[in-house]
Design a protein around this motif. Structure first.
Motif, PDB file in Angstrom:
ATOM      1  N   MET A 106       0.852  -1.185   0.000  1.00  0.00           N
ATOM      2  CA  MET A 106       0.000   0.000   0.000  1.00  0.00           C
ATOM      3  C   MET A 106       0.886   1.231   0.000  1.00  0.00           C
ATOM      4  O   MET A 106       2.025   1.198   0.473  1.00  0.00           O
ATOM      5  CB  MET A 106      -0.920   0.005   1.229  1.00  0.00           C
ATOM      6  CG  MET A 106      -0.187  -0.111   2.542  1.00  0.00           C
ATOM      7  SD  MET A 106      -1.270  -0.287   3.986  1.00  0.00           S
ATOM      8  CE  MET A 106      -1.901   1.372   4.141  1.00  0.00           C
ATOM      9  N   LYS A 107       0.386   2.296  -0.577  1.00  0.00           N
ATOM     10  CA  LYS A 107       1.142   3.550  -0.676  1.00  0.00           C
ATOM     11  C   LYS A 107       0.473   4.595   0.201  1.00  0.00           C
ATOM     12  O   LYS A 107      -0.684   4.961  -0.029  1.00  0.00           O
ATOM     13  CB  LYS A 107       1.178   4.024  -2.127  1.00  0.00           C
ATOM     14  CG  LYS A 107       1.846   5.378  -2.308  1.00  0.00           C
ATOM     15  CD  LYS A 107       1.715   5.833  -3.750  1.00  0.00           C
ATOM     16  CE  LYS A 107       2.248   7.249  -3.928  1.00  0.00           C
ATOM     17  NZ  LYS A 107       2.023   7.739  -5.318  1.00  0.00           N
ATOM     18  N   VAL A 108       1.178   5.062   1.205  1.00  0.00           N
ATOM     19  CA  VAL A 108       0.648   6.100   2.083  1.00  0.00           C
ATOM     20  C   VAL A 108       0.750   7.441   1.366  1.00  0.00           C
ATOM     21  O   VAL A 108       1.846   7.922   1.068  1.00  0.00           O
ATOM     22  CB  VAL A 108       1.413   6.146   3.420  1.00  0.00           C
ATOM     23  CG1 VAL A 108       0.902   7.292   4.284  1.00  0.00           C
ATOM     24  CG2 VAL A 108       1.264   4.816   4.153  1.00  0.00           C
ATOM     25  N   THR A 109      -0.400   8.031   1.077  1.00  0.00           N
ATOM     26  CA  THR A 109      -0.433   9.274   0.318  1.00  0.00           C
ATOM     27  C   THR A 109      -0.339  10.499   1.211  1.00  0.00           C
ATOM     28  O   THR A 109       0.428  11.424   0.949  1.00  0.00           O
ATOM     29  CB  THR A 109      -1.740   9.348  -0.502  1.00  0.00           C
ATOM     30  OG1 THR A 109      -1.772   8.257  -1.409  1.00  0.00           O
ATOM     31  CG2 THR A 109      -1.832  10.658  -1.271  1.00  0.00           C
ATOM     32  N   GLU A 110      -1.121  10.510   2.284  1.00  0.00           N
ATOM     33  CA  GLU A 110      -1.200  11.706   3.127  1.00  0.00           C
ATOM     34  C   GLU A 110      -1.699  11.315   4.509  1.00  0.00           C
ATOM     35  O   GLU A 110      -2.308  10.249   4.691  1.00  0.00           O
ATOM     36  CB  GLU A 110      -2.153  12.720   2.480  1.00  0.00           C
ATOM     37  CG  GLU A 110      -2.236  14.081   3.154  1.00  0.00           C
ATOM     38  CD  GLU A 110      -0.918  14.811   3.206  1.00  0.00           C
ATOM     39  OE1 GLU A 110      -0.098  14.427   4.080  1.00  0.00           O
ATOM     40  OE2 GLU A 110      -0.693  15.737   2.415  1.00  0.00           O
ATOM     41  N   THR A 111      -1.421  12.156   5.478  1.00  0.00           N
ATOM     42  CA  THR A 111      -1.961  11.989   6.816  1.00  0.00           C
ATOM     43  C   THR A 111      -2.613  13.292   7.248  1.00  0.00           C
ATOM     44  O   THR A 111      -2.195  14.372   6.822  1.00  0.00           O
ATOM     45  CB  THR A 111      -0.862  11.615   7.832  1.00  0.00           C
ATOM     46  OG1 THR A 111       0.205  12.573   7.739  1.00  0.00           O
ATOM     47  CG2 THR A 111      -0.325  10.228   7.577  1.00  0.00           C
ATOM     48  N   GLU A 112      -3.635  13.193   8.082  1.00  0.00           N
ATOM     49  CA  GLU A 112      -4.362  14.388   8.527  1.00  0.00           C
ATOM     50  C   GLU A 112      -4.775  14.223   9.988  1.00  0.00           C
ATOM     51  O   GLU A 112      -5.517  13.305  10.333  1.00  0.00           O
ATOM     52  CB  GLU A 112      -5.600  14.622   7.657  1.00  0.00           C
ATOM     53  CG  GLU A 112      -6.413  15.838   8.065  1.00  0.00           C
ATOM     54  CD  GLU A 112      -7.675  16.000   7.241  1.00  0.00           C
ATOM     55  OE1 GLU A 112      -8.396  16.990   7.450  1.00  0.00           O
ATOM     56  OE2 GLU A 112      -7.949  15.122   6.387  1.00  0.00           O
TER      57      GLU A 112
END
Length: 278
Positions: A106-112
């Motif tokens: 899986m590719k982690v795109t962004e965190t919020e």
């Protein structure tokens, strides 16, 4: 003042809230009810406009939102929200380290981060279903908060990260496009565009959203022209339509001997009408 508000958060995430006894205007920063806590966002629409946007996007589960705008955000709260970007970058790096350790595809795109730090949202893309239960447990221990992993598509990824399109402008999906609708190859065919994927694909690798913008105009304009391949009786005899140009209002014809000529739509209509009378 009371009513209905659309509030935007990081990336393209939006929510719809009701408010009472608060004087709001587009551009105001507000504190809203969130999942077991509070979040900070920016008012992007109010009243009837917000209601229409909610209905058209399918963002309203009920006619009246259950969550509320709690108050306008203070200057200190806005500064805190701006400073959390560095924490989100650290969270993103830490999350990617855990993903690599678990060997997940899986590719982690962004965190919020939620404004009150009671939840961390991790956006990711993956080609197949991912069992991330162990990852969630590790992240919850590392960040000491609730973890939500949210899988998104490549179009949503482009909207979240932003960028510049081949036109030289910021991506529509990350600036103003309210929702991402499916784009089919038929749109390119109807506009007589090159079917080379490199020419009609956006940063996300999918067909460009802007193929939809002028499609209706192309279809309407195309109705004035005969379709390619049609054989017509003209002033020169039987000729086949081999090409149309809606911009110059012209049609390219070819006779049985292979000779080509270009005529206007009106001229072709006059020739066909004359042959019918004769």
């Amino acid at each position: 003042m009371s009513g209905f508000a659309e509030v935007s958060f990081k990336g393209t995430r939006r929510g719809y809230f009701r408010f009472e006894a608060i004087d709001l205007a587009p551009g105001d920063h507000v504190i809203v009810q969130a999942d077991r806590g509070e979040d900070l966002g920016e008012v992007t629409a109010l009243g009837n406009i917000a209601e229409r946007k909610c209905s058209s996007s399918g963002g309203c589960a009920t006619p009246t939102p259950t969550q509320r705008v709690l108050r306008r955000a203070g200057a200190e709260e806005v500064r805190r929200a701006e400073h959390k970007e560095e924490d989100e970058r650290r969270a993103r790096r830490e999350t990617r380290r855990h993903v690599a350790r678990h060997g997940l595809k899986m590719k982690v795109t962004e965190t919020e981060w939620q404004f009150d730090r009671k939840k961390l949202i991790v956006y990711f893309t993956a080609e197949k279903r991912v069992d991330f239960r162990a990852l969630v447990r590790d992240l919850a221990r590392a960040f000491r908060t609730r973890i939500e992993l949210r899988q998104i598509g490549v179009r949503d990824e482009a909207a979240l990260l932003g960028g510049v399109g081949r036109c030289g402008r910021e991506l529509c999906c990350s600036t103003w496009l309210p929702e991402l609708k499916p784009v089919s190859l038929q749109l390119a065919k109807d506009q007589s565009l090159s079917l080379n994927p490199a020419q009609i694909s956006g940063c996300c690798g999918r067909l460009m959203c802007c193929l939809m913008y002028e499609h209706t105009s192309y279809v309407e304009a195309r109705r004035r022209f005969p379709r390619e391949g049609r054989v017509m009786k003209t002033g020169q005899g039987h000729e086949r339509v081999v090409g149309v140009n809606i911009f110059s209002d012209s049609i390219t014809l070819r006779n049985d001997e292979g000779a080509h000529r270009v005529v206007s739509v009106d001229e072709l209509k006059r020739e066909v009408a004359a042959r019918r009378r004769n």
